[in-house]
Design a protein around this motif. Sequence first.
Motif, mmCIF file in Angstrom:
data_model
loop_
_atom_site.group_PDB
_atom_site.id
_atom_site.type_symbol
_atom_site.label_atom_id
_atom_site.label_comp_id
_atom_site.label_asym_id
_atom_site.label_seq_id
_atom_site.Cartn_x
_atom_site.Cartn_y
_atom_site.Cartn_z
ATOM 1 N N ALA A 57 3.177 17.514 1.055
ATOM 2 C CA ALA A 57 3.881 16.221 1.004
ATOM 3 C C ALA A 57 5.036 16.197 1.999
ATOM 4 N N ALA A 62 3.805 15.765 5.467
ATOM 5 C CA ALA A 62 3.307 14.414 5.778
ATOM 6 C C ALA A 62 4.431 13.375 5.817
ATOM 7 N N ARG A 63 5.544 13.664 5.166
ATOM 8 C CA ARG A 63 6.573 12.629 5.012
ATOM 9 C C ARG A 63 7.121 12.087 6.341
ATOM 10 N N LEU A 109 5.659 11.804 9.119
ATOM 11 C CA LEU A 109 4.623 10.950 9.713
ATOM 12 C C LEU A 109 4.570 9.606 9.002
ATOM 13 N N TRP A 110 4.662 9.640 7.677
ATOM 14 C CA TRP A 110 4.666 8.425 6.857
ATOM 15 C C TRP A 110 5.871 7.550 7.221
ATOM 16 N N LEU A 111 7.028 8.199 7.360
ATOM 17 C CA LEU A 111 8.248 7.469 7.742
ATOM 18 C C LEU A 111 8.061 6.840 9.125
ATOM 19 N N PHE A 151 5.295 6.103 10.665
ATOM 20 C CA PHE A 151 4.287 5.041 10.605
ATOM 21 C C PHE A 151 4.907 3.745 10.077
ATOM 22 N N LEU A 152 5.600 3.860 8.942
ATOM 23 C CA LEU A 152 6.201 2.659 8.346
ATOM 24 C C LEU A 152 7.260 2.047 9.258
ATOM 25 N N ALA A 164 9.755 3.631 -0.165
ATOM 26 C CA ALA A 164 8.402 4.128 0.130
ATOM 27 C C ALA A 164 8.390 5.586 0.559
ATOM 28 N N VAL A 165 9.468 6.033 1.188
ATOM 29 C CA VAL A 165 9.451 7.383 1.772
ATOM 30 C C VAL A 165 10.178 8.388 0.877
ATOM 31 N N TYR A 172 7.523 7.973 -3.119
ATOM 32 C CA TYR A 172 6.794 9.095 -2.503
ATOM 33 C C TYR A 172 7.006 10.383 -3.306
ATOM 34 N N THR A 230 6.362 -1.134 -5.771
ATOM 35 C CA THR A 230 5.807 -1.049 -4.423
ATOM 36 C C THR A 230 5.093 -2.347 -4.031
#
Lengths: 183, 676
Positions: free
Chosen positions: A52, A55-56, A58-60, A62-63, B333-334, B338, B366
Amino acid sequence: MGDALLDPSYDGFQIAVAVVFALIAVSLALFFAFAARQAGREMSLEAVTEAAYRARPLWLAFLAIVLGTIVCVTLFFTPYRPDTAAASATVKVVGGQFYWTMDPKSVPAGSDVIFEVTAADVNHGFGVYNPTGQLIGNVQAMPGYTNDLELSLDEPGTYLVSCLEFCGLKHHDMAAEFEVTEE
Amino acid sequence: MESATATAPATGSIAHPDGERLMAPPDREARLVGWLCAGTGLALFAVMGLLGLTMRLTQAEVLGVSDEWFYRIMTLHGSGMLAGILLALMGGIWYVLKSVAELSFTRMLVSYAAMVLGAVVVLVSVVFGGFGAGWTFLSPLPFLPAEAWDTWAAAAYFIGLMLVGVSFLVFCIDVLTTLTRTYGGLSGALGVRFLRDRDDNPPPPQVIAATAVTAQGTLASAVGSTILIALLGKSIDSGVELDALWAKNLTYFFGHSYANLIIYLGAGMIYVLLPRYAGRQWKTTKPLAYGWLATLLLVTTAYGHHLYMDFVQPGAASVIATVSSSAAALPVAVVTVYTGVMLVWGSRYRWTLASVLIYLGFAGWTIGGVGAVIDSLIPINFRFHNTLWVPAHFHTYLMLGAVFWVMAFLVHMLERAAGRPASERVAKASVGAMVLGGYGLVGAWYASGALGVPRRYSVQPVDTEVYSAVASACVALFAVGFLLVLFEVGRLALAARGGAGRGSGAAAPPPIAGAAAAAGPAPARPALTSPLQIGTVVAIAVAASFALLPGISAATEGNVQMHHLAHAVQYLYGIALGIAFGSTPSIFRRLAPRWTGAAIAAGIIGSTAMLLAMVPAIYEPLQDDDVLHSLYHVGVVALGVITGFGAALLGPTTGKLLAVLSVGMGLMYAAGVTGG
C-alpha cells in the motif's frame, strides 16, 4: 424537463456529466465490495502495508494529475467576464418576490445576449431553460448588485426562466417566459 | 503479499482478537458523553428524517402539505440535521479523545446543553413563529417573509443557531486548549513537530484530526457569530443594512465549514473505532499529518464554490475555491480512506453491525465526494447550481457517510456494553435496506439534478413528480432499515442493562504500546508567554489609541462603516490591554487553570456584546448625552478587556486565536454592515 435528447438545442452536457459520475460511482462501489471480500482473508500487516505504501505515491500522483488537469481546463470555461462589446442584445432583468421582469422580452435567434441581472428585494437565481427544458445557465440575482450573464441563444422558441435561489413562500412559482424569435 | 488462506472470523466475540487492546477502555465520563450525544443526535436524525420523507411525499403529490409548512419543514430539516449529526460526532470524537487527553466533562455538558437548547429555540421559531427562510437564511430574506413569519421568529431562529454555534465553540476551544497543552502546543498537536523530525512520539491520529477540526471550527464559529449577530441586530433595528454579497460570504463560510467538519470529526473517531475490528493500529504517519494540515487549509478556502454564480464575487476567490475543492479530495482519498481500506485488507476484519457501518461510511464519503468535486467545477456548476444534484451529493456523504458513523458509534458502545455483537440477521437486513434506500434516494436526486430540476421547490416541475415518488419509496426503505437498527439498539441496551458486557467487572487486556499514549497536560501557560510578547501587544494598544483611532474617528462622520471600524479599534485596544494584563505571571498564576470555563465565557460574551452594542437602537439614545456617549465607548473598551482577559487564561494557542478572531469579528462587521 430534458427528454428531448435528439433535439439540436439539447447538447447533452448534463447527461454526459451524470454518466461519467455514475461510472465512477459504480467503479468505487465495486472496489469497496472487492475490498470487503479481501477483508475476510488473513494477510500479514507488513505485506499489506508495504504494498500500500509503495502504491500510495502513484495514487497521489494519478489523482493530482487528473484533478489538476480538469481544474485547469475548466478554469478556461468560466461564465465570468462576458464580452459585452460583442453582444448583439442586452436584456435588463429584475427578480422580485415572486416575479421576473425582462426588457426586452424577446430577441432574435442567433443572438449573443447579455442579461444584466439584479434583484428588487431578496436573492433570487436566474435559471434559463431552453425550449427542450435543458438548463443552459444561471446566475444569481442579488439586491444591490448586477451580474452580467452571457448566453448564445441560437434555437428559436420559448425559453423558461425559473428561480434557482430560495426566495420565500412562492419560490417554486417564480417563473417567466422569454421568446427567441426566428431570425 | 498474501500470506494465508481466507478464513471466517471467530464468532461470539465483538472485536478482532487484537482489536480490544488497540483501544483504551472508555471511562465513565466518556461513556456518558457518548450515550448523550449519540442518543440525542440519532433522535434528532430520526425526527428530521421523517420531515425529509414528508417533503419528498409532498413533492410526489402524495401529501398535500401547504407551501408555508413545506418551507418551514425544509428549514427545520436542514438546521436540525446539522445540529444532530454535529452533536453526535462531537460526542464521538470526545469519546475517543478522553483516554488520551484530560478533557473537561463539565464543559462538554455545557456544550451539550447549549446544542439542545439551540435546537429547541430553532424548533420554536419554526413551528410557532413560522420561520421558513431555509437554513441558509440569506439576507435579506429573513426580513422580507411575504407575511409568512414575524420578525420575532427570525430573531429566535438566529438566537437558536447562535446557541448551536456557542455549543460547538465551547467544544472547540476546550478541546483545542487541552490538546495543545497536552501535546506540545499547536505544532505538536497538529503533528508539525513530528513532520520536522522534532517529535519521536507523535500524537495519536485522533488528536491531530481533532486539533485541525477544532482550530477550523473556532474560525467558522467566529464568522458564523458575526453574521448571526448582524442579522439579530437587524431584527432588533430595521435600520441596520447588510451588504448582500458580504452576508452570503459569511453565511456560506459558516455553513460550509460546519457541514464539512461534521465528516472530519467522524474521521477522527473512526481512527480509533476501526482498529478494534481490524486488529491493526491506525498509526500517525507523515502523510496523515500532512493530510490534516492540508485539510485545515482547504476546508477554510473551499467555501467559495457556493458563490460561483455570484459573478460580482472577485474572480480570484472562485479560482481559489475551485482548486481547494478538488484538492480537498486528496487527503481523503490518499490518506484517510486509503489507510482505512489498507487496515481492513486481509485483516480478518470482524464484521458486526457497527463495523459494517464504519466500512460503508468510507464508501458514502468517497462517492459523495466525487459528486461534490464534479459540482465544484465552475462550468459544471453553471448547469447544476441549486439543482437536486446538490442535496444528492451532500446526502451521499452525510446520510450514507457521517450518519452511518453515528449509528456505528452508538452500536459500538452498545455491543461493547452488552458483551455481544448485534444480531447478524438484523444487521444484514437493516444495512441492506439502508444501502438500497439511501443510494436509491440520492440516485433519484442525481438524475433529477442532471435534468435541471431545482432544489427547494415545494411543487416540482410538471412530469418530474415520478422522481420524487421513487425518492419517497427509497426513503421509506431506508427508514425500515433505520428502525431495524433502533430495534437492535434496544435489544443491545437491554442486554447491557443485564450487565453482560465489559465495564461490569471484566478486566480489559493490557493495551498495546502506543494505543493509548495518554500524556499529562503541561503546566498552564498564559496567551502571552514572554515580556517581549506582552510589550508588543501593549505597543499595539498604544498604536491603536494614538495613531489609528483619531484618523478613523475623524472619518466616522457620515460613514457608518468607518464608525463601526472605530468601535472595532476600541475593542482591539481593550483586548490588547486585557490579554497583556491577564498574561502577567502574578495574575495568571492566581487564576489559571481554575477559571478556564469563565475564560471561555468571557471570550464569547465579550465578542457577542461588542457586536450587539453596534445596533443603532442601543447606542443612538446615548449619543445626545456626552457623558453617556463617552461611557458607551469606555464600555466597548471594557468588553475588549473582558475578552482579552479570558483569552490570556486560555493559553498561547487558543488564547491568541480567540483574541485575533474577536477583533476579526469587529472588522468583518465593519466591512459588511452598511446602514444603521
